[in-house]
Motif scaffolding. Structure first.
Motif, PDB file in Angstrom:
ATOM      1  N   GLN A  49      -4.134   0.835   5.050  1.00  0.00           N
ATOM      2  CA  GLN A  49      -3.133   1.589   4.139  1.00  0.00           C
ATOM      3  C   GLN A  49      -2.497   2.678   4.939  1.00  0.00           C
ATOM      4  N   ALA A  50      -3.360   3.517   5.436  1.00  0.00           N
ATOM      5  CA  ALA A  50      -2.805   4.513   6.156  1.00  0.00           C
ATOM      6  C   ALA A  50      -1.741   4.144   7.315  1.00  0.00           C
ATOM      7  N   ILE A  98     -11.723  11.282  -0.784  1.00  0.00           N
ATOM      8  CA  ILE A  98     -11.690  10.027  -0.134  1.00  0.00           C
ATOM      9  C   ILE A  98     -10.870  10.173   1.262  1.00  0.00           C
ATOM     10  N   ILE A 157      -6.871   9.074   2.103  1.00  0.00           N
ATOM     11  CA  ILE A 157      -5.954   9.313   0.847  1.00  0.00           C
ATOM     12  C   ILE A 157      -5.546  10.489   0.730  1.00  0.00           C
ATOM     13  N   TRP A 168     -17.803   1.000   1.526  1.00  0.00           N
ATOM     14  CA  TRP A 168     -16.974   0.882   0.309  1.00  0.00           C
ATOM     15  C   TRP A 168     -17.002   2.092  -0.387  1.00  0.00           C
ATOM     16  N   THR A 169     -15.817   2.341  -1.174  1.00  0.00           N
ATOM     17  CA  THR A 169     -15.703   3.551  -2.062  1.00  0.00           C
ATOM     18  C   THR A 169     -15.228   3.302  -3.445  1.00  0.00           C
ATOM     19  N   MET A 186     -13.266   0.940   3.121  1.00  0.00           N
ATOM     20  CA  MET A 186     -12.556   1.854   4.064  1.00  0.00           C
ATOM     21  C   MET A 186     -11.659   1.187   4.922  1.00  0.00           C
ATOM     22  N   ASN A 239       0.875  -1.402   0.159  1.00  0.00           N
ATOM     23  CA  ASN A 239       0.226  -0.028  -0.226  1.00  0.00           C
ATOM     24  C   ASN A 239       0.839   1.133  -0.043  1.00  0.00           C
ATOM     25  N   GLN A 269     -12.536   0.270  -3.648  1.00  0.00           N
ATOM     26  CA  GLN A 269     -11.899  -0.514  -2.060  1.00  0.00           C
ATOM     27  C   GLN A 269     -13.054  -0.442  -0.955  1.00  0.00           C
ATOM     28  N   ILE A 296      -8.454   0.956   3.224  1.00  0.00           N
ATOM     29  CA  ILE A 296      -7.867   2.271   3.084  1.00  0.00           C
ATOM     30  C   ILE A 296      -7.357   2.616   4.427  1.00  0.00           C
ATOM     31  N   PRO A 340     -15.322   2.931   9.611  1.00  0.00           N
ATOM     32  CA  PRO A 340     -14.878   2.481   8.288  1.00  0.00           C
ATOM     33  C   PRO A 340     -15.527   1.130   8.020  1.00  0.00           C
TER      34      PRO A 340
END
Length: 807
Positions: A673-674, A504, A507, A461-462, A667, A355, A665, A670, A457
């Motif tokens: 990933q963060a 988003i 991100i 979904w986004t 949330m 990621n 993807q 995401i 989250p």
């Protein structure tokens, strides 16, 4: 020499237990070092496939006083610098955007950008077919360049690809060139296509574009002989001339920073990988000290052999060489096994961190020739380093004493005992330092992962949809798209709630800033105003994300274009801007045009760009009053991610079959990933520190066990004279723990000194945390006590008569 090598090999074969233990110990150190070096080689040492990439620099805009760092560059600044600069051979820009491709099967969203005509020439990339863009095509022509992957995958490798037409965002474009596949680390994931017209942004007027908002990635190729330091020194005069010519631009007070392309790709990762490299070096040093201890014991046990050799005429040098060869063979065997271990480990790390590490997940990462060379060199260096002192000590044995029956070489033993204690102390010091670093990073990650991000989250979904200029030329048409899409989504039973926004959460690349100021008191000029995180949201945004309304109201059906301009503000932002005043009903001036907006509600704080660093002020505007061509669909549903993607794509098809969803993807993904870099560092350093603790414990055990064996006679005498079990335990534990205590003190001091190197990677954790340091020291001390306890217990079970008879 070959005779000595063969003899050394025979000696190792005669002692399979020693050889296996030494090889396994060194394999751990060499394997981990090889794996990390392989990643460092791919990330930092292997050059980008551009012509002289070190001469290409990436330019950023910064306004530190407003906490605006490393922003993209505005069109007026780019044009001014391009005309005035004298330090670059070429100066180019890219406006990174997604495109909707139609006409080649189903509509699909692709990534790439709009570039100046010389962009790929400045990068140093030549097309494999066709040509680069021409200067006259920069602002007017509908032309495109595609990657080799695009050409082969989407066009079947058509030999007549040059001149073919493809439809992007509803507009036909002529392909003029095919580019080699560009490095993932520079262009990012999935980039396949580029066009011209970089200074146009759908939905934004030329007046707004020329106000100074940044959206260009600007690069320049340094002239021959020009250094990066000279280029940086040339920036202030260009900034001053821009400020004098355009005093009213948003970015007129910004300053520029330059990074070479290799630095730009990996700059943020360097501290983390420097920490990992230091950690695996510590593991290797501990492994080396363990094997050096084993070698010292092994060579000491061959004192009679050494004496016989020297009595028969062998020189000290030949004896030294013989034992160093044994050490080298052990390390080379460990290097071979370590390379095999690294071969398996290396692909795992990019998978763990795909990621945020700039690796193409489709490209396998494996051991390369430079890495194999590193492993061989490391093995040889390790063999010499760990074997030279034990071999030298053994070659200095007393000839007469060694030939005596039962000769023990007392003086040599004393030196060797002292050396073993130094090795044990060094192992403990290194282990404490590594354990302390791991404890800090693990605590930091736990705190970071428990940090409230302000929204829920789970089951979210986004997906990103680009609205082409041809079909959605203005705010009103984009608003109608939102209304129809949300109506279609809400009619689906499996979707609990749905919304659309302009970005988003978490991100950073999707985030935008909005300048603001209070209308009362002194109204600051535009280039001095503070910036807030800015979000354009459709109905049900707060409900879908689970963001609470703290005061006031949400947006309603009256908050549309033509009516009173309104905003929501974050709770922290309201405190910062208005202090203890009630913000509801107050007005802010936002954007370049100083549009007055009324605050109608205060919402909970959300971590929208980074889990670790909240924005001081966040502003939300109704999508109906201002929107852009990028629409992020967000839905809450209990369905799996792939099922939600199909459902949303189906609903989107009923609104506009020419649109496609990009990067669908969850949330949860995401958020993961963060936290990716922090999680990777925690896992890797935790594994390394665990290996260090294991090796140090084994080393302490081996040293104490050998000491007990050497002092069998002494212990027998003490027991014969009336020493109790507790006395023997105390004696062995005290002797074993002395170097451990010294190592703990040195290690804690080193941990405090080196902790500053990872301070920037920590979240709400002090490098001087006494609780963590005491816990680290206590863990290692407990392991050391256990390692000493087993030999000590064995010593208490000695039969004094047997011990004295053996002596």
């Amino acid at each position: 020499m070959m005779t000595d090598l063969r003899f050394a090999l025979r000696q190792l074969r005669k002692s399979p237990g020693f050889t296996l233990l030494a090889v396994i110990t060194l394999t751990l150190g060499i394997g981990l070092n090889t794996a990390i070096f392989s990643l460092i080689n791919d990330l930092f040492l292997r050059g980008l496939p551009f012509k002289e990439p070190d001469r290409v620099v990436h330019m950023y805009s910064n306004a530190r006083e407003r906490n605006l760092l490393e922003l993209l560059v505005s069109v007026p600044r780019f044009q001014h610098f391009r005309a005035a600069q004298k330090i670059f051979d070429g100066f180019a820009g890219e406006n990174a955007v997604p495109f909707t491709l139609t006409g080649l099967g189903d509509a699909v969203q692709l990534f790439g950008g709009k570039v100046t005509s010389n962009y790929f020439e400045v990068l140093g990339v030549r097309p494999i077919r066709g040509r680069n863009f021409l200067p006259e095509e920069e602002e007017t022509a509908d032309v495109a360049m595609v990657t080799e992957n695009f050409w082969r995958k989407r066009m079947g490798g058509d030999a007549s690809v040059i001149g073919r037409s493809i439809t992007l965002d509803g507009v036909p474009h002529t392909i003029v060139g095919v580019l080699p596949n560009l490095p993932f680390s520079w262009i990012g994931p999935n980039a396949e296509i580029w066009t011209t017209k970089p200074f146009l942004v759908p939905g934004l007027s030329n007046e707004r574009i020329m106000r100074g908002s940044g959206f260009l990635r600007v690069i320049g190729r340094l002239k021959p002989g020009m250094t990066i330091e000279q280029a940086r020194a040339a920036m202030p005069p260009l900034e001053q001339s821009y400020r004098a010519q355009y005093p009213g631009k948003i970015d007129s007070s910004s300053v520029m920073t330059l990074k070479t392309l290799p630095e730009d790709v990996t700059g943020n990762l360097r501290p983390a990988f420097a920490t990992l490299l230091a950690a695996v070096a510590f593991v290797l040093l501990i492994a080396c000290s363990n094997v050096a201890n084993l070698l010292l014991v092994r060579f000491s046990g061959r004192l009679r052999e050494i004496s016989v050799r020297m009595a028969l005429g062998a020189s000290r040098g030949s004896v030294l060489r013989l034992f160093v060869f044994e050490s080298l063979l052990v390390s080379l065997l460990a290097g071979i096994v370590g390379a095999a271990v690294a071969w398996q480990l290396v692909p795992l790390v990019p998978q763990m961190a795909a990621n945020f590490l700039p690796f193409d997940p489709a490209t396998p990462i494996s051991i390369s020739l430079p890495v194999l060379g590193f492993t061989i060199a490391l093995s040889i260096l390790t063999g010499v380093a760990m074997g030279i002192y034990p071999a030298w000590q053994s070659s200095r044995a007393d000839l007469v004493d060694g030939l005596k029956e039962g000769g023990r070489g007392t003086s040599g033993s004393m030196r060797q005992q002292r050396f073993r204690k130094i090795l044990v102390g060094a192992q403990v010091a290194l282990s404490v330092t590594l354990l302390a670093g791991a404890a800090l990073l693990i605590t930091s990650f736990v705190k970071l992962s428990r940090q409230s991000i302000g929204f829920r989250p789970e089951n979210m979904w986004t997906g990103l949809v680009t609205l082409p200029q041809a079909g959605y030329p203005d705010s009103a048409t984009r608003q109608r798209f939102v209304e129809k899409t949300l109506a279609a989504l809400r009619s689906i039973p499996s979707i609990q709630s749905a919304t659309i926004s302009g970005d988003i959460p978490l991100i950073a690349a999707a985030a935008s800033n909005m300048l603001y100021t209070r209308p009362d008191g002194e109204i600051l000029p535009v280039d001095k105003r503070a910036a807030a995180a800015y979000h354009q949201i459709a109905p049900d945004y707060l409900k879908t994300f689970g963001i609470p309304i703290v005061a006031g109201r949400e947006f309603d059906e009256h908050d549309i274009a033509g009516n009173q301009n309104v905003i929501l503000i974050s709770q922290a932002g309201a405190r910062k801007v208005f202090g203890n005043e009630n913000p509801i009903g107050k007005t802010l001036l936002i954007s370049f045009s100083s549009t007055p907006v009324e605050i109608v509600g205060v919402v909970g704080d959300v971590r929208t760009r980074s889990v670790a660093n909240p924005d001081e002020v966040e502003i939300y505007r109704p999508w109906a009053q201002e929107n852009i061509q990028f629409a992020v669909i967000a839905v809450r549903s209990p369905l799996r991610e792939d099922a939600v993607t199909k459902v949303v794509q189906s609903a989107l098809g009923t609104v506009d079959p020419g649109l496609a969803i990009a990067i669908p993807q969850s949330m949860d993904a995401i958020v993961a990933q963060a936290l990716g870099e922090a999680r990777l560092m925690m896992w890797l350093l935790g594994i390394f520190s665990g290996a260090a603790l294991l090796l140090a414990t084994v080393g302490i055990y081996g040293a104490v066990a050998y000491t007990v064996e050497q002092r069998t006679g002494e212990i027998g005498v003490r027991m014969a004279l009336g020493a109790q079990t507790k006395d023997i335990l105390r004696l062995v534990l005290a002797q074993g723990m002395k170097p451990v205590g010294f190592g703990l003190v040195v290690g804690l001091a080193a941990a405090l000194a080196l902790g500053r190197l990872i301070a920037a990677q920590l979240y709400q954790v002090s490098v001087y945390s006494p609780l963590l340091l005491i816990g680290t020291a206590g863990t290692l001390a407990l392991a050391a006590i256990l390692a000493c306890l087993f030999p000590a217990r064995r010593a208490t079970q000695l039969n004094p008569v047997d011990a004295l008879r053996a002596e």
